[in-house]
Scaffold this motif. Structure first.
Motif, short mmCIF file in Angstrom:
data_model
loop_
_atom_site.label_atom_id
_atom_site.label_comp_id
_atom_site.label_asym_id
_atom_site.label_seq_id
_atom_site.Cartn_x
_atom_site.Cartn_y
_atom_site.Cartn_z
N ARG A 12 0.86 -1.19 0.00
CA ARG A 12 0.00 0.00 0.00
C ARG A 12 0.89 1.23 0.00
O ARG A 12 1.35 1.68 1.04
N CYS A 13 1.14 1.76 -1.16
CA CYS A 13 2.09 2.87 -1.23
C CYS A 13 2.03 3.51 -2.61
O CYS A 13 1.14 3.21 -3.41
N ALA A 14 3.01 4.36 -2.90
CA ALA A 14 3.04 5.08 -4.17
C ALA A 14 3.72 4.25 -5.25
O ALA A 14 4.33 3.20 -4.99
N THR A 15 3.67 4.76 -6.48
CA THR A 15 4.15 4.02 -7.66
C THR A 15 5.59 3.56 -7.54
O THR A 15 5.92 2.39 -7.77
N GLY A 16 6.51 4.48 -7.20
CA GLY A 16 7.91 4.13 -7.11
C GLY A 16 8.20 3.10 -6.05
O GLY A 16 9.09 2.26 -6.21
N ASP A 17 7.45 3.14 -4.96
CA ASP A 17 7.63 2.17 -3.88
C ASP A 17 7.22 0.77 -4.33
O ASP A 17 7.86 -0.23 -3.98
N VAL A 18 6.12 0.69 -5.09
CA VAL A 18 5.69 -0.61 -5.62
C VAL A 18 6.78 -1.19 -6.52
O VAL A 18 7.09 -2.37 -6.46
N ASP A 42 -4.02 -1.73 -2.44
CA ASP A 42 -4.72 -0.64 -3.12
C ASP A 42 -3.73 0.37 -3.70
O ASP A 42 -4.11 1.48 -4.07
N ALA A 43 -2.47 -0.03 -3.78
CA ALA A 43 -1.45 0.86 -4.32
C ALA A 43 -1.67 1.08 -5.81
O ALA A 43 -2.13 0.19 -6.53
N LYS A 44 -1.29 2.27 -6.27
CA LYS A 44 -1.39 2.57 -7.70
C LYS A 44 -0.41 1.68 -8.45
O LYS A 44 0.74 1.55 -8.08
N GLY A 45 -0.87 1.05 -9.51
CA GLY A 45 -0.01 0.18 -10.29
C GLY A 45 0.18 -1.20 -9.68
O GLY A 45 1.11 -1.91 -10.04
N ILE A 46 -0.70 -1.61 -8.77
CA ILE A 46 -0.52 -2.86 -8.05
C ILE A 46 -0.60 -4.08 -8.98
O ILE A 46 -0.06 -5.13 -8.68
N THR A 47 -1.24 -3.95 -10.12
CA THR A 47 -1.30 -5.06 -11.07
C THR A 47 -0.30 -4.89 -12.21
O THR A 47 0.33 -5.85 -12.65
N LYS A 48 -0.11 -3.66 -12.69
CA LYS A 48 0.72 -3.44 -13.88
C LYS A 48 2.22 -3.47 -13.58
O LYS A 48 3.00 -4.00 -14.37
N ILE A 49 2.64 -2.91 -12.45
CA ILE A 49 4.08 -2.87 -12.14
C ILE A 49 4.62 -4.27 -11.84
O ILE A 49 5.68 -4.63 -12.36
N PRO A 50 3.97 -5.10 -11.02
CA PRO A 50 4.49 -6.45 -10.79
C PRO A 50 4.65 -7.25 -12.09
O PRO A 50 5.56 -8.09 -12.19
N LEU A 52 5.83 -6.31 -14.82
CA LEU A 52 7.13 -6.03 -15.42
C LEU A 52 8.20 -6.99 -14.93
O LEU A 52 9.23 -7.19 -15.59
N PHE A 53 7.97 -7.57 -13.77
CA PHE A 53 8.94 -8.49 -13.17
C PHE A 53 8.47 -9.95 -13.22
O PHE A 53 9.04 -10.82 -12.57
N GLY A 54 7.39 -10.19 -13.96
CA GLY A 54 6.89 -11.55 -14.11
C GLY A 54 5.94 -12.01 -13.03
O GLY A 54 5.60 -13.19 -12.97
N TYR A 55 5.50 -11.11 -12.16
CA TYR A 55 4.55 -11.47 -11.11
C TYR A 55 3.13 -11.24 -11.63
O TYR A 55 2.70 -10.09 -11.80
N THR A 56 2.44 -12.31 -11.91
CA THR A 56 1.12 -12.20 -12.54
C THR A 56 -0.04 -12.43 -11.57
O THR A 56 -1.18 -12.11 -11.90
N ARG A 57 0.24 -12.99 -10.41
CA ARG A 57 -0.84 -13.24 -9.44
C ARG A 57 -0.99 -12.01 -8.55
O ARG A 57 -0.31 -11.83 -7.54
N THR A 58 -1.86 -11.12 -8.97
CA THR A 58 -2.09 -9.86 -8.25
C THR A 58 -3.58 -9.66 -8.03
O THR A 58 -4.41 -10.18 -8.77
N LEU A 59 -3.88 -8.88 -7.02
CA LEU A 59 -5.27 -8.59 -6.70
C LEU A 59 -5.38 -7.13 -6.27
O LEU A 59 -4.76 -6.72 -5.28
N SER A 60 -6.13 -6.35 -7.01
CA SER A 60 -6.33 -4.94 -6.69
C SER A 60 -7.52 -4.80 -5.74
O SER A 60 -8.62 -5.29 -6.03
N LEU A 61 -7.29 -4.12 -4.62
CA LEU A 61 -8.34 -3.91 -3.63
C LEU A 61 -8.74 -2.44 -3.58
O LEU A 61 -7.92 -1.57 -3.87
#
Length: 309
Positions: A12-18, A42-50, A52-61
């Motif tokens: 739960r944080c800003a874009t750069g932190d994610v 609920d962080a911004k980019g919680i689905t799109k930024i991961p 980039l590193f191959g992490y596809t199991r994400t859930l936006s709250l």
């Protein structure tokens, strides 16, 4: 729903932190023997930024649901729940250690998030799309000219924005010199208040193709700069604020010494970093820093334009 042995990684944080969490996440997972996991928050980019590193199991709250989940963990202390970053409650942004000049952003990040258990140099790199005729054609149709286009990003959470006149002066001079200028904004959420400047909003995974084709990226230091930090086959001009008053716990540090590219172990190829009194740190309320506003504005414009023929 997700299995009996699943681990939940809350961000739960800003874009750069994610971006930074994902950059160092692989070592964290190995150290904690985590194989089955889902990234949520609920962080911004919680689905799109991961991704980039191959992490596809994400859930936006939603923020409300994220609050419920976090409070449930605080009460029950589930072993399979990992609160990696929550900027409004943890002492990450406002800790005394974070304000000492001998520490950098990355120092404090590794201390608060990963408990200093990860080597700074053990990080993953984002995977961007490679150039293709279809992608090049997509941006050519928008008006991007190869090697003569400047993508500007004048918005950042932690830096008070320079006024529209400053950016407009830079844009107008760039146009006079034959450059195309685009401002990075989401038209559904933001308004383009500039003239001689079109809007552009690109997927993170297409950033490498766009920037290398355009040739130039000009931005206030922000989380977007973190995401684009490895894209170095284009000219990058990054702007930082200067804070005059002594550091205290009211200041969110975004100055050069704290988060410059070298200290973050980012690429410094084709990079120009400029500190200016014209931009104010988000928490810098010192009115005395406005006494020479016209001079600092003009100096900044000259320093920026010196990077363009």
């Amino acid at each position: 729903k997700y299995g009996q042995d699943v681990h939940f990684l809350m961000i739960r944080c800003a874009t750069g932190d994610v971006y930074l969490v994902c950059k160092y996440l692989k070592q964290y997972l190995i150290n904690h023997s985590i194989n089955n996991y889902i990234i949520l928050g609920d962080a911004k980019g919680i689905t799109k930024i991961p991704q980039l590193f191959g992490y596809t199991r994400t859930l936006s709250l939603s923020s409300c649901m994220a609050e419920y989940v976090q409070h449930a963990w605080e009460f029950y202390q589930f072993d399979n729940f990992h609160l990696l970053l929550y900027w409004r409650s943890l002492p990450f942004h406002f800790s005394f250690a974070r304000m000492l000049e001998k520490f950098t952003f990355l120092d404090s990040f590794h201390y608060w998030i990963f408990n200093n258990e990860i080597d700074y140099l053990q990080f993953a790199r984002p995977e961007f799309k490679e150039s293709s005729p279809a992608l090049i054609d997509k941006y050519k149709k928008l008006g991007v000219v190869k090697g003569k286009t400047v993508i500007i990003s004048p918005f950042a959470y932690s830096v008070k924005k320079g006024n529209t006149d400053l950016w407009q002066a830079i844009i107008d001079e760039l146009v006079k010199r034959g450059y195309k200028v685009f401002v990075n904004i989401d038209k559904e959420l933001e308004v383009n208040s500039f003239t001689n400047c079109k809007e552009i909003f690109f997927p993170y995974n297409e950033a490498k193709v766009l920037l290398e084709y355009a040739g130039y990226f000009l931005a206030i230091r922000s989380g977007l700069c973190d995401i684009l930090s490895d894209i170095d086959n284009c000219k990058r001009i990054i702007l930082y604020p200067i804070i005059k008053k002594p550091y205290d716990l009211t200041i969110h540090r975004s100055v050069y010494d704290f988060c410059n590219f070298e200290s973050m172990h980012y690429s410094t190829k084709n990079l120009v970093e400029i500190s200016t009194e014209f931009f104010k740190d988000f928490w810098d309320y010192d009115s005395k820093s406005d006494t020479n506003i016209d001079k600092s504005r003009n100096d900044l414009i000259m320093k920026v334009l010196a990077n363009f023929k």
